[in-house]
Scaffold this active site. Sequence first.
Site, short mmCIF file in Angstrom:
data_model
loop_
_atom_site.label_atom_id
_atom_site.label_comp_id
_atom_site.label_asym_id
_atom_site.label_seq_id
_atom_site.Cartn_x
_atom_site.Cartn_y
_atom_site.Cartn_z
N HIS A 81 0.81 -1.22 0.00
CA HIS A 81 0.00 0.00 0.00
C HIS A 81 0.84 1.27 0.00
CE1 HIS A 81 0.40 -0.10 4.53
NE2 HIS A 81 0.44 1.20 4.34
N ASP A 111 0.10 -7.62 1.53
CA ASP A 111 0.51 -6.22 1.64
C ASP A 111 2.03 -6.06 1.67
OD1 ASP A 111 0.12 -3.49 1.68
OD2 ASP A 111 -0.14 -3.37 3.85
N SER A 189 4.72 2.77 7.83
CA SER A 189 4.41 1.58 7.04
C SER A 189 5.60 1.15 6.21
CB SER A 189 3.22 1.87 6.11
OG SER A 189 2.03 2.01 6.83
#
Length: 237
Positions: A81, A111, A189
Amino acid sequence: MKKLLTAFIFIAAMLALPGRSFSLTADEEINIRIYRDAAPSVVNIVTSAVSYDFFYNPVPSTGSGSGVIADRKGHIITNFHVIDGAKSLAVTLFDGSKYSAEVVGVDPGVDLAVIRIKAPASKLKPIELGDSSGLQIGQRAFAIGSPFGLEKTLTVGIVSSLGRTMRASSGRLIRGIIQTDAAINPGNSGGPLLDSSGRMVGVNTAIFSPVKGSIGIGFSIPVQTVKNVFSTLVSKG
């Protein structure tokens, strides 16, 4: 009372003396060692994308995330993402040098993504991989990344829970997720979750928060999943 005040002022002045050094606690020494050893393996990723408004006028946008150097060939592990929809990727290494990156392979179902930069091997320090299968609730956990674009940030917490399930952007459920209260925010992230030996045990990927910031509930993809998909992403995309 006057004597106590004088003593307090004297002590405060001694503490303020330049060059005054004090011993570190055992916990502080661990924190410093982990950051010193692992931070050079963590990168900041800036993405650029273009969308279109109602009148089909191009609207540029940028985003940021983190990643970890996987090898001296320039492969970097991050979240899918983080790079999803990006038209260009810019990677900043720990020493401040910047490189454009290309996408090598992605797995939206877990992911994860691998990107690559063309940097001298001497500038690339691969992260040391740990073993997430033996984690225990209560273990110390360390997160390094670029929350809100602020590079080279360390936060400390514990492994709060194990075996969580979360839904990836693809809609697929990811199982075995690590929960931690080490502060994770937007921009973290793709960065590593580390154990007290400084080895990566997870890739920080999401938070639960009604305020879009850390409230102590963060989630990381276990490093065993990374090990399972990395070679395939590099060889087959």
